[in-house]
Design a protein around this motif. Sequence first.
Motif, PDB file in Angstrom:
ATOM      1  N   TYR A  15       0.856  -1.191   0.000  1.00  0.00           N
ATOM      2  CA  TYR A  15       0.000   0.000   0.000  1.00  0.00           C
ATOM      3  C   TYR A  15       0.883   1.228   0.000  1.00  0.00           C
ATOM      4  CZ  TYR A  15      -3.988  -2.926   1.200  1.00  0.00           C
ATOM      5  OH  TYR A  15      -4.979  -3.871   1.187  1.00  0.00           O
ATOM      6  N   ARG A  16       0.496   2.220  -0.803  1.00  0.00           N
ATOM      7  CA  ARG A  16       1.280   3.460  -0.781  1.00  0.00           C
ATOM      8  C   ARG A  16       0.393   4.650  -1.116  1.00  0.00           C
ATOM      9  NH1 ARG A  16       3.116   1.609  -5.939  1.00  0.00           N
ATOM     10  NH2 ARG A  16       2.927   3.250  -7.479  1.00  0.00           N
ATOM     11  N   LEU A  17       0.812   5.772  -0.610  1.00  0.00           N
ATOM     12  CA  LEU A  17       0.138   7.047  -0.837  1.00  0.00           C
ATOM     13  C   LEU A  17       0.893   7.782  -1.929  1.00  0.00           C
ATOM     14  CD1 LEU A  17      -1.854   9.298   0.183  1.00  0.00           C
ATOM     15  CD2 LEU A  17       0.004  10.010   1.680  1.00  0.00           C
ATOM     16  N   GLN A  18       0.164   8.326  -2.879  1.00  0.00           N
ATOM     17  CA  GLN A  18       0.825   9.147  -3.895  1.00  0.00           C
ATOM     18  C   GLN A  18      -0.163  10.144  -4.487  1.00  0.00           C
ATOM     19  OE1 GLN A  18       2.204   6.255  -6.845  1.00  0.00           O
ATOM     20  NE2 GLN A  18       0.744   7.068  -8.313  1.00  0.00           N
ATOM     21  N   TRP A  19       0.408  11.189  -5.072  1.00  0.00           N
ATOM     22  CA  TRP A  19      -0.394  12.160  -5.810  1.00  0.00           C
ATOM     23  C   TRP A  19      -0.688  11.555  -7.175  1.00  0.00           C
ATOM     24  CZ3 TRP A  19      -3.320  16.204  -5.217  1.00  0.00           C
ATOM     25  CH2 TRP A  19      -3.696  16.941  -6.339  1.00  0.00           C
ATOM     26  N   GLU A  20      -1.938  11.609  -7.574  1.00  0.00           N
ATOM     27  CA  GLU A  20      -2.356  11.084  -8.866  1.00  0.00           C
ATOM     28  C   GLU A  20      -2.884  12.258  -9.686  1.00  0.00           C
ATOM     29  OE1 GLU A  20      -2.585   8.659 -11.815  1.00  0.00           O
ATOM     30  OE2 GLU A  20      -2.022   7.798  -9.878  1.00  0.00           O
ATOM     31  N   ALA A  21      -2.081  12.717 -10.628  1.00  0.00           N
ATOM     32  CA  ALA A  21      -2.447  13.891 -11.424  1.00  0.00           C
ATOM     33  C   ALA A  21      -3.758  13.675 -12.178  1.00  0.00           C
ATOM     34  CB  ALA A  21      -1.316  14.236 -12.389  1.00  0.00           C
ATOM     35  N   ALA A  22      -3.952  12.485 -12.714  1.00  0.00           N
ATOM     36  CA  ALA A  22      -5.175  12.214 -13.480  1.00  0.00           C
ATOM     37  C   ALA A  22      -6.422  12.337 -12.604  1.00  0.00           C
ATOM     38  CB  ALA A  22      -5.112  10.817 -14.094  1.00  0.00           C
ATOM     39  N   GLN A  23      -6.297  12.036 -11.305  1.00  0.00           N
ATOM     40  CA  GLN A  23      -7.422  12.150 -10.378  1.00  0.00           C
ATOM     41  C   GLN A  23      -7.457  13.522  -9.695  1.00  0.00           C
ATOM     42  OE1 GLN A  23      -9.667   9.696 -10.083  1.00  0.00           O
ATOM     43  NE2 GLN A  23      -8.504   8.438 -11.509  1.00  0.00           N
ATOM     44  N   ASP A  24      -6.361  14.275  -9.809  1.00  0.00           N
ATOM     45  CA  ASP A  24      -6.196  15.577  -9.168  1.00  0.00           C
ATOM     46  C   ASP A  24      -6.362  15.473  -7.648  1.00  0.00           C
ATOM     47  OD1 ASP A  24      -5.603  18.319  -9.190  1.00  0.00           O
ATOM     48  OD2 ASP A  24      -7.733  18.851  -9.177  1.00  0.00           O
ATOM     49  N   CYS A  25      -5.806  14.395  -7.081  1.00  0.00           N
ATOM     50  CA  CYS A  25      -5.866  14.199  -5.630  1.00  0.00           C
ATOM     51  C   CYS A  25      -4.860  13.126  -5.222  1.00  0.00           C
ATOM     52  CB  CYS A  25      -7.273  13.787  -5.181  1.00  0.00           C
ATOM     53  SG  CYS A  25      -7.811  12.178  -5.798  1.00  0.00           S
ATOM     54  N   HIS A  26      -4.648  13.039  -3.913  1.00  0.00           N
ATOM     55  CA  HIS A  26      -3.856  11.939  -3.386  1.00  0.00           C
ATOM     56  C   HIS A  26      -4.703  10.677  -3.400  1.00  0.00           C
ATOM     57  CE1 HIS A  26      -1.235  15.115  -1.755  1.00  0.00           C
ATOM     58  NE2 HIS A  26      -0.298  14.175  -1.873  1.00  0.00           N
ATOM     59  N   VAL A  27      -4.032   9.555  -3.589  1.00  0.00           N
ATOM     60  CA  VAL A  27      -4.714   8.262  -3.600  1.00  0.00           C
ATOM     61  C   VAL A  27      -3.888   7.254  -2.797  1.00  0.00           C
ATOM     62  CG1 VAL A  27      -5.780   8.649  -5.861  1.00  0.00           C
ATOM     63  CG2 VAL A  27      -3.582   7.453  -5.724  1.00  0.00           C
ATOM     64  N   ILE A  28      -4.568   6.222  -2.335  1.00  0.00           N
ATOM     65  CA  ILE A  28      -3.904   5.056  -1.789  1.00  0.00           C
ATOM     66  C   ILE A  28      -3.923   4.005  -2.891  1.00  0.00           C
ATOM     67  CG2 ILE A  28      -4.084   3.151  -0.135  1.00  0.00           C
ATOM     68  CD1 ILE A  28      -3.353   5.567   1.324  1.00  0.00           C
ATOM     69  N   ALA A  42      -5.764  13.023   3.159  1.00  0.00           N
ATOM     70  CA  ALA A  42      -4.402  13.131   2.639  1.00  0.00           C
ATOM     71  C   ALA A  42      -3.487  13.835   3.634  1.00  0.00           C
ATOM     72  CB  ALA A  42      -4.403  13.867   1.303  1.00  0.00           C
ATOM     73  N   ALA A  43      -3.970  14.895   4.284  1.00  0.00           N
ATOM     74  CA  ALA A  43      -3.147  15.617   5.267  1.00  0.00           C
ATOM     75  C   ALA A  43      -2.706  14.686   6.392  1.00  0.00           C
ATOM     76  CB  ALA A  43      -3.915  16.814   5.821  1.00  0.00           C
ATOM     77  N   ILE A  44      -3.599  13.820   6.833  1.00  0.00           N
ATOM     78  CA  ILE A  44      -3.255  12.873   7.896  1.00  0.00           C
ATOM     79  C   ILE A  44      -2.280  11.826   7.367  1.00  0.00           C
ATOM     80  CG2 ILE A  44      -4.149  11.060   9.418  1.00  0.00           C
ATOM     81  CD1 ILE A  44      -6.821  12.709   9.468  1.00  0.00           C
ATOM     82  N   LEU A  45      -2.612  11.207   6.252  1.00  0.00           N
ATOM     83  CA  LEU A  45      -1.793  10.109   5.750  1.00  0.00           C
ATOM     84  C   LEU A  45      -0.417  10.547   5.256  1.00  0.00           C
ATOM     85  CD1 LEU A  45      -4.525   7.951   3.992  1.00  0.00           C
ATOM     86  CD2 LEU A  45      -3.347   7.485   6.156  1.00  0.00           C
ATOM     87  N   LEU A  46      -0.286  11.806   4.859  1.00  0.00           N
ATOM     88  CA  LEU A  46       1.046  12.305   4.480  1.00  0.00           C
ATOM     89  C   LEU A  46       2.010  12.298   5.658  1.00  0.00           C
ATOM     90  CD1 LEU A  46       0.045  15.202   2.072  1.00  0.00           C
ATOM     91  CD2 LEU A  46       1.453  13.204   1.486  1.00  0.00           C
ATOM     92  N   LEU A  47       1.474  12.261   6.871  1.00  0.00           N
ATOM     93  CA  LEU A  47       2.313  12.245   8.074  1.00  0.00           C
ATOM     94  C   LEU A  47       2.603  10.828   8.559  1.00  0.00           C
ATOM     95  CD1 LEU A  47       0.649  15.228   9.936  1.00  0.00           C
ATOM     96  CD2 LEU A  47       2.855  15.214   8.742  1.00  0.00           C
ATOM     97  N   VAL A  48       1.992   9.834   7.949  1.00  0.00           N
ATOM     98  CA  VAL A  48       2.225   8.437   8.328  1.00  0.00           C
ATOM     99  C   VAL A  48       3.526   7.977   7.677  1.00  0.00           C
ATOM    100  CG1 VAL A  48       1.375   6.079   8.097  1.00  0.00           C
ATOM    101  CG2 VAL A  48      -0.204   7.920   8.699  1.00  0.00           C
TER     102      VAL A  48
END
Length: 92
Positions: A15-28, A42-48
């Motif tokens: 599992y990983r968090l990343q910015w997805e340009a096509a979705q215009d948001c962070h995704v897992i 995203a703000a919370i998970l960016l700190l994990v």
Amino acid sequence: MTLSPDSTPLFRRGYRLQWEAAQDCHVILYPEGMAKLNDSAAAILLLVDGQRTLAAIVNALQQRFPEAGDLADDVAAFLEQARMQKWVIFRD
């Protein structure tokens, strides 16, 4: 398992968090697919990072968003949901 301020969340293997340009948001991203995240999630998970405790994550968010008031219960509730979704695990 009850979360404590000393509980340390980390992403499960695969599992990983990343910015997805096509979705215009962070995704897992995970083996079975993808989950789109809102800005708060995203703000919370960016700190994990597997190093910060729940208390450290809450503290960082309180400093970033002082107008939000006490975030401890909301952050803990979200991370509990993330655990139920199998995105994160906790180490105490």
